[in-house]
Design a protein around this motif. Structure first.
Motif, PDB file in Angstrom:
ATOM      1  N   PHE A   1      53.551  38.626  38.700  1.00  0.00           N
ATOM      2  CA  PHE A   1      53.834  38.875  40.109  1.00  0.00           C
ATOM      3  C   PHE A   1      52.523  38.762  40.877  1.00  0.00           C
ATOM      4  O   PHE A   1      51.534  39.385  40.525  1.00  0.00           O
ATOM      5  CB  PHE A   1      54.446  40.256  40.289  1.00  0.00           C
ATOM      6  CG  PHE A   1      54.791  40.577  41.717  1.00  0.00           C
ATOM      7  CD1 PHE A   1      55.939  40.071  42.280  1.00  0.00           C
ATOM      8  CD2 PHE A   1      53.959  41.375  42.484  1.00  0.00           C
ATOM      9  CE1 PHE A   1      56.269  40.354  43.596  1.00  0.00           C
ATOM     10  CE2 PHE A   1      54.279  41.668  43.800  1.00  0.00           C
ATOM     11  CZ  PHE A   1      55.437  41.162  44.356  1.00  0.00           C
ATOM     12  N   SER A   2      52.516  37.946  41.935  1.00  0.00           N
ATOM     13  CA  SER A   2      51.289  37.710  42.684  1.00  0.00           C
ATOM     14  C   SER A   2      51.121  38.756  43.775  1.00  0.00           C
ATOM     15  O   SER A   2      52.069  39.107  44.478  1.00  0.00           O
ATOM     16  CB  SER A   2      51.314  36.314  43.311  1.00  0.00           C
ATOM     17  OG  SER A   2      50.197  36.130  44.146  1.00  0.00           O
ATOM     18  N   CYS A   3      49.909  39.267  43.915  1.00  0.00           N
ATOM     19  CA  CYS A   3      49.580  40.231  44.968  1.00  0.00           C
ATOM     20  C   CYS A   3      48.779  39.580  46.090  1.00  0.00           C
ATOM     21  O   CYS A   3      48.187  40.279  46.915  1.00  0.00           O
ATOM     22  CB  CYS A   3      48.795  41.410  44.385  1.00  0.00           C
ATOM     23  SG  CYS A   3      49.778  42.523  43.357  1.00  0.00           S
ATOM     24  N   ASP A   4      48.763  38.267  46.129  1.00  0.00           N
ATOM     25  CA  ASP A   4      48.000  37.575  47.157  1.00  0.00           C
ATOM     26  C   ASP A   4      48.547  37.900  48.544  1.00  0.00           C
ATOM     27  O   ASP A   4      49.760  37.942  48.759  1.00  0.00           O
ATOM     28  CB  ASP A   4      48.050  36.066  46.953  1.00  0.00           C
ATOM     29  CG  ASP A   4      47.325  35.644  45.687  1.00  0.00           C
ATOM     30  OD1 ASP A   4      46.531  36.461  45.171  1.00  0.00           O
ATOM     31  OD2 ASP A   4      47.554  34.515  45.215  1.00  0.00           O
ATOM     32  N   MET A   5      47.625  38.128  49.501  1.00  0.00           N
ATOM     33  CA  MET A   5      47.999  38.416  50.885  1.00  0.00           C
ATOM     34  C   MET A   5      47.865  37.150  51.729  1.00  0.00           C
ATOM     35  O   MET A   5      46.949  36.351  51.519  1.00  0.00           O
ATOM     36  CB  MET A   5      47.115  39.523  51.456  1.00  0.00           C
ATOM     37  CG  MET A   5      47.393  40.894  50.886  1.00  0.00           C
ATOM     38  SD  MET A   5      46.400  42.179  51.687  1.00  0.00           S
ATOM     39  CE  MET A   5      44.786  41.835  50.982  1.00  0.00           C
ATOM     40  N   THR A   6      48.764  36.993  52.671  1.00  0.00           N
ATOM     41  CA  THR A   6      48.691  35.882  53.622  1.00  0.00           C
ATOM     42  C   THR A   6      48.896  36.422  55.030  1.00  0.00           C
ATOM     43  O   THR A   6      49.606  37.417  55.239  1.00  0.00           O
ATOM     44  CB  THR A   6      49.756  34.816  53.327  1.00  0.00           C
ATOM     45  OG1 THR A   6      51.068  35.416  53.415  1.00  0.00           O
ATOM     46  CG2 THR A   6      49.572  34.226  51.933  1.00  0.00           C
ATOM     47  N   MET A   7      48.265  35.754  55.993  1.00  0.00           N
ATOM     48  CA  MET A   7      48.348  36.195  57.385  1.00  0.00           C
ATOM     49  C   MET A   7      48.357  34.967  58.278  1.00  0.00           C
ATOM     50  O   MET A   7      47.578  34.028  58.074  1.00  0.00           O
ATOM     51  CB  MET A   7      47.157  37.103  57.717  1.00  0.00           C
ATOM     52  CG  MET A   7      47.229  37.809  59.046  1.00  0.00           C
ATOM     53  SD  MET A   7      45.828  38.954  59.218  1.00  0.00           S
ATOM     54  CE  MET A   7      46.177  39.688  60.818  1.00  0.00           C
ATOM     55  N   THR A   8      49.247  34.957  59.248  1.00  0.00           N
ATOM     56  CA  THR A   8      49.334  33.844  60.196  1.00  0.00           C
ATOM     57  C   THR A   8      49.289  34.388  61.614  1.00  0.00           C
ATOM     58  O   THR A   8      49.687  35.525  61.881  1.00  0.00           O
ATOM     59  CB  THR A   8      50.620  33.037  59.992  1.00  0.00           C
ATOM     60  OG1 THR A   8      51.757  33.912  60.204  1.00  0.00           O
ATOM     61  CG2 THR A   8      50.691  32.456  58.589  1.00  0.00           C
ATOM     62  N   ALA A   9      48.814  33.550  62.553  1.00  0.00           N
ATOM     63  CA  ALA A   9      48.744  33.907  63.966  1.00  0.00           C
ATOM     64  C   ALA A   9      49.297  32.740  64.775  1.00  0.00           C
ATOM     65  O   ALA A   9      48.808  31.611  64.640  1.00  0.00           O
ATOM     66  CB  ALA A   9      47.309  34.214  64.374  1.00  0.00           C
ATOM     67  N   THR A  10      50.313  33.016  65.615  1.00  0.00           N
ATOM     68  CA  THR A  10      50.977  31.962  66.381  1.00  0.00           C
ATOM     69  C   THR A  10      51.003  32.342  67.854  1.00  0.00           C
ATOM     70  O   THR A  10      51.572  33.386  68.222  1.00  0.00           O
ATOM     71  CB  THR A  10      52.419  31.763  65.881  1.00  0.00           C
ATOM     72  OG1 THR A  10      52.404  31.526  64.466  1.00  0.00           O
ATOM     73  CG2 THR A  10      53.073  30.602  66.594  1.00  0.00           C
TER      74      THR A  10
ATOM     75  N   PRO B   1      52.416  41.735  49.392  1.00  0.00           N
ATOM     76  CA  PRO B   1      53.455  42.198  48.457  1.00  0.00           C
ATOM     77  C   PRO B   1      53.116  43.489  47.727  1.00  0.00           C
ATOM     78  O   PRO B   1      54.019  44.264  47.411  1.00  0.00           O
ATOM     79  CB  PRO B   1      53.576  41.026  47.469  1.00  0.00           C
ATOM     80  CG  PRO B   1      53.037  39.848  48.193  1.00  0.00           C
ATOM     81  CD  PRO B   1      51.963  40.366  49.080  1.00  0.00           C
ATOM     82  N   CYS B   2      51.852  43.727  47.447  1.00  0.00           N
ATOM     83  CA  CYS B   2      51.462  44.915  46.683  1.00  0.00           C
ATOM     84  C   CYS B   2      50.970  46.042  47.577  1.00  0.00           C
ATOM     85  O   CYS B   2      50.358  47.000  47.089  1.00  0.00           O
ATOM     86  CB  CYS B   2      50.402  44.546  45.651  1.00  0.00           C
ATOM     87  SG  CYS B   2      50.975  43.369  44.406  1.00  0.00           S
ATOM     88  N   ARG B   3      51.213  45.949  48.888  1.00  0.00           N
ATOM     89  CA  ARG B   3      50.761  46.978  49.831  1.00  0.00           C
ATOM     90  C   ARG B   3      51.934  47.572  50.611  1.00  0.00           C
ATOM     91  O   ARG B   3      51.746  48.051  51.735  1.00  0.00           O
ATOM     92  CB  ARG B   3      49.754  46.373  50.807  1.00  0.00           C
ATOM     93  CG  ARG B   3      48.504  45.815  50.142  1.00  0.00           C
ATOM     94  CD  ARG B   3      47.667  46.932  49.563  1.00  0.00           C
ATOM     95  NE  ARG B   3      46.456  46.424  48.931  1.00  0.00           N
ATOM     96  CZ  ARG B   3      45.573  47.196  48.330  1.00  0.00           C
ATOM     97  NH1 ARG B   3      45.771  48.500  48.261  1.00  0.00           N
ATOM     98  NH2 ARG B   3      44.497  46.682  47.769  1.00  0.00           N
ATOM     99  N   ALA B   4      53.112  47.556  50.027  1.00  0.00           N
ATOM    100  CA  ALA B   4      54.298  48.061  50.718  1.00  0.00           C
ATOM    101  C   ALA B   4      54.101  49.511  51.164  1.00  0.00           C
ATOM    102  O   ALA B   4      53.615  50.350  50.402  1.00  0.00           O
ATOM    103  CB  ALA B   4      55.518  47.955  49.810  1.00  0.00           C
ATOM    104  N   SER B   5      54.449  49.785  52.419  1.00  0.00           N
ATOM    105  CA  SER B   5      54.422  51.122  53.029  1.00  0.00           C
ATOM    106  C   SER B   5      53.008  51.682  53.187  1.00  0.00           C
ATOM    107  O   SER B   5      52.858  52.870  53.481  1.00  0.00           O
ATOM    108  CB  SER B   5      55.289  52.107  52.235  1.00  0.00           C
ATOM    109  OG  SER B   5      56.624  51.652  52.156  1.00  0.00           O
TER     110      SER B   5
ATOM    111  N   ASP C   1      59.143  45.966  52.243  1.00  0.00           N
ATOM    112  CA  ASP C   1      59.188  44.667  51.566  1.00  0.00           C
ATOM    113  C   ASP C   1      57.827  43.963  51.546  1.00  0.00           C
ATOM    114  O   ASP C   1      57.721  42.818  51.114  1.00  0.00           O
ATOM    115  CB  ASP C   1      60.232  43.749  52.201  1.00  0.00           C
ATOM    116  CG  ASP C   1      59.900  43.411  53.658  1.00  0.00           C
ATOM    117  OD1 ASP C   1      58.893  43.942  54.190  1.00  0.00           O
ATOM    118  OD2 ASP C   1      60.638  42.620  54.266  1.00  0.00           O
ATOM    119  N   GLY C   2      56.776  44.647  52.028  1.00  0.00           N
ATOM    120  CA  GLY C   2      55.433  44.082  51.988  1.00  0.00           C
ATOM    121  C   GLY C   2      55.085  43.203  53.167  1.00  0.00           C
ATOM    122  O   GLY C   2      54.107  42.458  53.110  1.00  0.00           O
TER     123      GLY C   2
END
Length: 324
Positions: free
Chosen positions: A98-107, A121-125, A144-145
Motif C-alpha cells: 500500500f503506497s503512502c505517497d502524498m499528492t497535491m494539486t492546485a487549480t 492515504p496514510c494521514r487520514a483524520s 479517506d485520506g
C-alpha cells in the motif's frame, strides 16, 4: 495236519467276507424283519452366488492344476495413464503493498481563487497546516485520506504547502492571472481569539446588504459583475489551537461603482479569550502591488464583560475604489 489247518482258515475267511457283505447291504436287520430302508442321498442341482465378493470361475475338471487358477486382476492407475488438461492458475500480483505517497494539486478558478486538492492515504483524520504566501490555516484530512479547500490567492505565481506535525509534507503551484483585478485583506490568528473581519461597502450600515462579514459573506456572482466583494473563512475552528483566517476580496479592477469600503477588525470577549493576550496578523494586497503584513497584539478585557466587542478601526486601511 497242516493241510487240515489250511482248510479251516480258508473257510473262516469266507464266512467273514459273506457276513461283511450282508451288513453293508442290509444293515444289522434281517430282510424278513422289515427293517427301515436307507435314506436317499441329497443331490445339488444349482448354486447361485449371493455374496457381493468377487467369485472366481469354477475350475474345469479337464484342465491341469497349474492352469486352473484365474489370472490376477489388472490394476489400472487412472491418474497415471489419463492425460488431464493443464489448468491455467492465476498468478499472484507482483506487488501488493500500500503506497503512502502524498499528492497535491492546485487549480485556479473564478474570483482569483484556487482549488487545492490533497491526497494523503496514510494521514487520514490528521491535522494539516496549509501555507500560502504567509497565510496559514489548520485543516483536517478526511477519513479517506483526502482534503479539498478553496483558497484566495495572494500571488499570481501561487505556491501552496501542506505540512504535518511529523515534518512531512508536499506542495503544489499554479498561475492565477486574475489576481491583479482584486484587492484583498487577510486577518489570521491562532486558537480562540474571537476576531472578525468586517467590510462595509460604500458606507453601508451594519447588518445591511453592503455589510460583508462571517454571517453575511457575499458571493462570487456579485464579484464577477464588479458589484461587490465576498469574504472567505479558512481553517477548522473546531480543533484545539487551530490556525484560522478570514479573507475579504473586492473586484477593484472591474468595479462598476466608486467610493469607500470601511474595513475594521473586531474582537468579541469570550470565555476562551477574556483576560488573555491575543496575537494576530494582517496581510494586504492592493492594486496588484506587493503583499504587506502587520502584526497585532491585543490585551483582552476582564471576563466580566463577556459578549462585548472591541472595534479595531485603524488596524487595516480602508479601501478607496474607483469606478471602471
Amino acid at each position: 495236519m497242516a493241510r487240515l489247518t489250511s482248510y479251516l482258515l480258508g473257510g473262516a475267511t469266507l464266512v467273514c467276507a459273506l457276513g461283511t457283505g450282508y451288513v453293508m447291504q442290509y444293515g444289522f436287520a434281517l430282510p424278513q424283519q422289515g427293517g427301515k430302508a436307507p435314506e436317499p442321498r441329497l443331490e445339488i442341482s444349482e448354486i447361485k452366488q449371493t455374496s457381493s465378493a468377487v467369485v472366481l470361475p469354477m475350475i474345469p475338471v479337464d484342465r491341469p492344476p497349474e492352469a486352473q487358477l484365474p489370472e490376477p486382476p489388472v490394476v489400472v492407475k487412472a491418474a497415471a495413464e489419463v492425460d488431464l488438461p493443464q489448468a491455467d492458475l492465476p498468478e499472484a500480483p507482483a506487488e501488493t503493498g500500500f503506497s503512502c505517497d502524498m499528492t497535491m494539486t492546485a487549480t485556479p478558478t473564478a474570483g482569483a481563487l484556487v482549488d487545492v486538492e490533497l491526497i494523503a492515504p496514510c494521514r487520514a483524520s490528521e491535522r494539516v497546516t496549509i501555507h500560502h504566501q504567509g497565510m496559514m490555516f489548520t485543516e483536517v484530512i478526511q477519513p479517506d485520506g483526502s482534503l479539498s479547500v478553496t483558497v484566495p490567492a495572494l500571488a499570481e505565481q501561487a505556491v501552496f504547502i501542506a505540512s504535518f506535525a511529523s515534518g512531512e509534507g508536499t506542495l503544489a503551484s499554479t498561475d492565477v492571472s486574475s489576481l491583479p483585478f482584486y484587492d484583498r485583506v487577510v486577518v489570521q490568528w491562532k486558537g480562540e481569539a474571537g476576531l472578525q473581519l468586517h467590510a462595509r461597502e460604500f458606507d453601508a450600515g451594519y447588518f445591511t446588504d453592503g455589510h460583508i462579514w462571517a454571517a453575511h459573506a457575499g458571493n462570487l456572482t456579485a464579484a464577477a459583475k464588479g458589484e461587490g466583494g465576498f469574504l472567505t473563512r479558512m481553517g477548522r475552528a473546531d480543533t484545539p489551537e487551530a490556525l484560522a483566517a478570514e479573507v475579504y476580496s473586492f473586484p477593484a479592477g472591474t468595479a462598476k461603482r466608486g467610493g469607500e469600503i470601511l474595513l475594521s477588525v473586531e474582537a468579541e470577549v469570550t470565555a476562551g479569550n477574556c483576560e488573555t493576550q491575543v496575537e494576530a496578523q494582517t496581510l494586504e494586497i492592493r492594486d496588484g502591488g506587493d503583499l504587506r503584513t502587520r502584526d497585532l497584539t491585543l490585551q483582552m478585557p476582564s471576563c466580566e464583560v463577556l459578549g462585548d466587542f472591541l472595534v479595531l478601526k485603524n488596524l487595516v486601511e480602508d479601501m478607496t475604489i474607483a469606478a471602471r
